[in-house]
Scaffold this motif. Structure first.
Motif, PDB file in Angstrom:
ATOM      1  N   GLY A   1       0.927  -1.078  -0.020  1.00 50.06           N
ATOM      2  CA  GLY A   1       0.026  -0.541  -0.096  1.00 50.06           C
ATOM      3  C   GLY A   1       0.273   1.785   0.260  1.00 50.06           C
ATOM      4  N   VAL A   2       0.473   2.526   0.198  1.00 50.46           N
ATOM      5  CA  VAL A   2       0.967   3.745  -0.761  1.00 50.46           C
ATOM      6  C   VAL A   2       1.829   4.322   1.125  1.00 50.46           C
ATOM      7  N   ASP A   3       1.629   3.377   2.328  1.00 50.94           N
ATOM      8  CA  ASP A   3       2.041   3.663   3.870  1.00 50.94           C
ATOM      9  C   ASP A   3       3.064   2.517   3.422  1.00 50.94           C
ATOM     10  N   GLU A   4       3.958   1.373   2.523  1.00 44.44           N
ATOM     11  CA  GLU A   4       4.062   0.356   2.991  1.00 44.44           C
ATOM     12  C   GLU A   4       4.956   0.862   2.193  1.00 44.44           C
TER      13      GLU A   4
ATOM     14  N   THR B   1       3.621  15.400   0.791  1.00 43.61           N
ATOM     15  CA  THR B   1       2.709  13.487  -0.090  1.00 43.61           C
ATOM     16  C   THR B   1       4.031  12.975  -1.115  1.00 43.61           C
ATOM     17  N   VAL B   2       3.647  12.619  -2.066  1.00 43.83           N
ATOM     18  CA  VAL B   2       5.201  11.515  -2.695  1.00 43.83           C
ATOM     19  C   VAL B   2       5.730  11.854  -2.931  1.00 43.83           C
TER      20      VAL B   2
ATOM     21  N   GLU C   1      11.650   4.625   2.175  1.00 40.75           N
ATOM     22  CA  GLU C   1      13.110   5.091   3.626  1.00 40.75           C
ATOM     23  C   GLU C   1      13.187   3.969   3.671  1.00 40.75           C
TER      24      GLU C   1
ATOM     25  N   VAL D   1       5.810   3.975   1.090  1.00 40.69           N
ATOM     26  CA  VAL D   1       6.936   5.074   2.346  1.00 40.69           C
ATOM     27  C   VAL D   1       8.030   4.338   3.048  1.00 40.69           C
ATOM     28  N   ARG D   2       7.450   3.152   3.555  1.00 42.16           N
ATOM     29  CA  ARG D   2       8.551   2.906   4.626  1.00 42.16           C
ATOM     30  C   ARG D   2       9.217   1.688   3.961  1.00 42.16           C
TER      31      ARG D   2
ATOM     32  N   VAL E   1       9.059  10.823   0.488  1.00 48.10           N
ATOM     33  CA  VAL E   1       8.050  12.180   0.777  1.00 48.10           C
ATOM     34  C   VAL E   1       8.522  13.801   1.337  1.00 48.10           C
TER      35      VAL E   1
END
Length: 169
Positions: free
Chosen positions: A98-101, A126-127, A107, A103-104, A114
């Protein structure tokens, strides 16, 4: 070969999402060496020597049976565990995130996914755009519009664009 393709690659197999114990992982095998490493990692090295799967064309012809055998083995572990194991043996793969995953994950790779767009009370995380351009840098000075914030502008643009679209067809 099945008539449906969906997320499968039409001429390479295995090359699609597969269910692991917790969620799907995309596995993208492009050659016999990768396939042999995949089979060893799955704990089924004999599959790489099986006549049904020994070559790219054989794997394509027998993808339904190979998929079943892979799913049986992939069910033993979570997608993240398979990702680490397959990455270690250089088999291209990635869990579907997912988007949150995502991003992590970015990182964790040392990326900075972000960025803040806009300013003041309209500074919104935002991304980050995935590509950097040497002559035209991405501009983050404008925040995404508020819900329906550009509605009138867009509707006006659509009304004005319709006659031109009709003339072109």
């Amino acid at each position: 070969m099945p008539t449906r393709m969906g997320n499968e690659h039409p001429s390479l197999y295995p090359y699609e999402p597969f269910p692991a114990r917790d969620k799907d992982i995309v596995i993208a095998v492009g050659n016999n060496g990768q396939f042999a490493r995949l089979c060893r990692c799955l704990g089924a090295p004999e599959l790489a020597e099986d006549e049904r799967f020994r070559t790219v064309s054989a794997r394509n012809a027998n993808r339904v049976e190979l998929r079943r055998l892979m799913i049986e083995r992939l069910a033993a572990r979570d997608a993240e565990d398979w990702f680490e194991r397959l990455k270690a043996v250089q088999v291209p793969c990635a869990p579907i995130l997912g988007v949150d995953e995502g991003v992590r994950f970015a990182e964790g790779l040392g990326l900075d996914p972000v960025v803040l767009a806009g300013s003041g009370d309209r500074e919104i995380p935002t991304v980050r755009h995935p590509v950097e351009f040497s002559r035209t840098p991405v501009d983050y000075t404008q925040a995404p519009p508020r819900l329906d914030g550009d509605r009138d502008t867009i509707l006006t643009w659509l009304r004005n664009a319709q006659p031109a679209a009709r003339q072109a067809s």
